[in-house]
Design an enzyme around this catalytic site. Structure first.
Site, PDB file in Angstrom:
ATOM      1  N   GLU A  72       0.830  -1.210   0.000  1.00 30.23           N
ATOM      2  CA  GLU A  72       0.000   0.000   0.000  1.00 30.23           C
ATOM      3  C   GLU A  72       0.860   1.255   0.000  1.00 30.23           C
ATOM      4  O   GLU A  72       0.582   2.206  -0.725  1.00 30.23           O
ATOM      5  CB  GLU A  72      -0.921   0.014   1.222  1.00 30.23           C
ATOM      6  CG  GLU A  72      -2.078  -0.938   1.125  1.00 30.23           C
ATOM      7  CD  GLU A  72      -2.998  -0.852   2.333  1.00 30.23           C
ATOM      8  OE1 GLU A  72      -2.781   0.005   3.223  1.00 30.23           O
ATOM      9  OE2 GLU A  72      -3.943  -1.653   2.385  1.00 30.23           O
ATOM     10  N   ARG A  98      -1.267  31.924 -19.863  1.00 26.31           N
ATOM     11  CA  ARG A  98      -1.879  33.038 -19.120  1.00 26.31           C
ATOM     12  C   ARG A  98      -0.954  34.251 -19.121  1.00 26.31           C
ATOM     13  O   ARG A  98       0.245  34.136 -18.887  1.00 26.31           O
ATOM     14  CB  ARG A  98      -2.155  32.592 -17.683  1.00 26.31           C
ATOM     15  CG  ARG A  98      -2.742  33.656 -16.808  1.00 26.31           C
ATOM     16  CD  ARG A  98      -4.217  33.774 -17.041  1.00 26.31           C
ATOM     17  NE  ARG A  98      -4.786  34.614 -15.996  1.00 26.31           N
ATOM     18  CZ  ARG A  98      -5.571  35.644 -16.243  1.00 26.31           C
ATOM     19  NH1 ARG A  98      -5.899  35.939 -17.475  1.00 26.31           N
ATOM     20  NH2 ARG A  98      -6.055  36.349 -15.261  1.00 26.31           N
ATOM     21  N   GLN A 109       9.963  35.735 -13.123  1.00 29.92           N
ATOM     22  CA  GLN A 109      10.984  34.924 -12.475  1.00 29.92           C
ATOM     23  C   GLN A 109      10.433  34.103 -11.310  1.00 29.92           C
ATOM     24  O   GLN A 109      10.775  32.932 -11.147  1.00 29.92           O
ATOM     25  CB  GLN A 109      12.126  35.814 -11.990  1.00 29.92           C
ATOM     26  CG  GLN A 109      13.288  35.033 -11.412  1.00 29.92           C
ATOM     27  CD  GLN A 109      14.436  35.930 -10.974  1.00 29.92           C
ATOM     28  OE1 GLN A 109      14.209  37.077 -10.599  1.00 29.92           O
ATOM     29  NE2 GLN A 109      15.648  35.409 -11.020  1.00 29.92           N
TER      30      GLN A 109
END
Length: 185
Positions: A72, A98, A109
């Protein structure tokens, strides 16, 4: 517990219980996060389970559960690395398209730094995942160091996913909180 006189983990057994067993009630929990995971309160009131529904040997349930945890943990880590990658890809695509203040988000930056941090975290978790997968194939059975590595991998990978989901939501701005984006999910 199939043997109440056995102490500690001894006496714990795994039983398969049908969902419509009389006395079994289930109350779903409304939660945030992984909606595909069915989470609920289970209440057992006088449930009777046939002896034929015993999984494995009587009293071996605790060991079976513990052995299952490693699989798991590894699977959860692999999924987390994949989900982090999806968040990164969505944020990168959004940052390239965008525009803010006349420039693409990717031209700022601070956004580039965020994307690089996401990718660096993903690459580190992916490398750890691949190393652990190799060790699972080649290590001797019951290697205690491997169990520790799997536990650390799960922690690193899930933290990477959390970081990337948050960073993607920040990059997407308001869209990062809207249903329908991968990062929100």
């Amino acid at each position: 517990r199939t043997d109440p006189s056995a102490g500690g983990a001894r006496g714990l057994s795994l039983l398969l219980m049908e969902g419509d067993t009389p006395g079994l009630t289930r109350r779903p929990l409304a939660k945030m996060g992984w909606w595909a995971s069915d989470t609920a309160h289970l209440h057992f009131d006088g449930c009777r389970v046939p002896a034929g529904n015993l999984l494995g040997k009587e009293g071996s349930g605790f060991r079976a559960i513990m052995e299952n945890f490693n699989g798991e943990r590894f699977t959860l880590a692999a999924g987390a690395v994949g989900f982090a990658w999806v968040c990164y890809q969505e944020a990168l695509g959004w940052a390239r398209e965008r525009k803010t203040f006349g420039r693409r988000l990717a031209d700022h930056q601070i956004v580039r730094h965020r994307l690089v941090d996401m990718l660096a975290s993903i690459e580190a978790a992916r490398a750890m995942l691949e190393e652990t997968a190799w060790r699972l194939d080649h290590a001797p059975a019951g290697d205690p160091e491997l169990v520790g590595s799997i536990c650390m991998l799960k922690n690193v990978a899930t933290r990477t996913m959390q970081f990337c989901a948050d960073a993607a939501a920040q990059t997407l701005g308001g869209m990062g909180y809207m249903r329908g984006t991968h990062s929100e999910r």
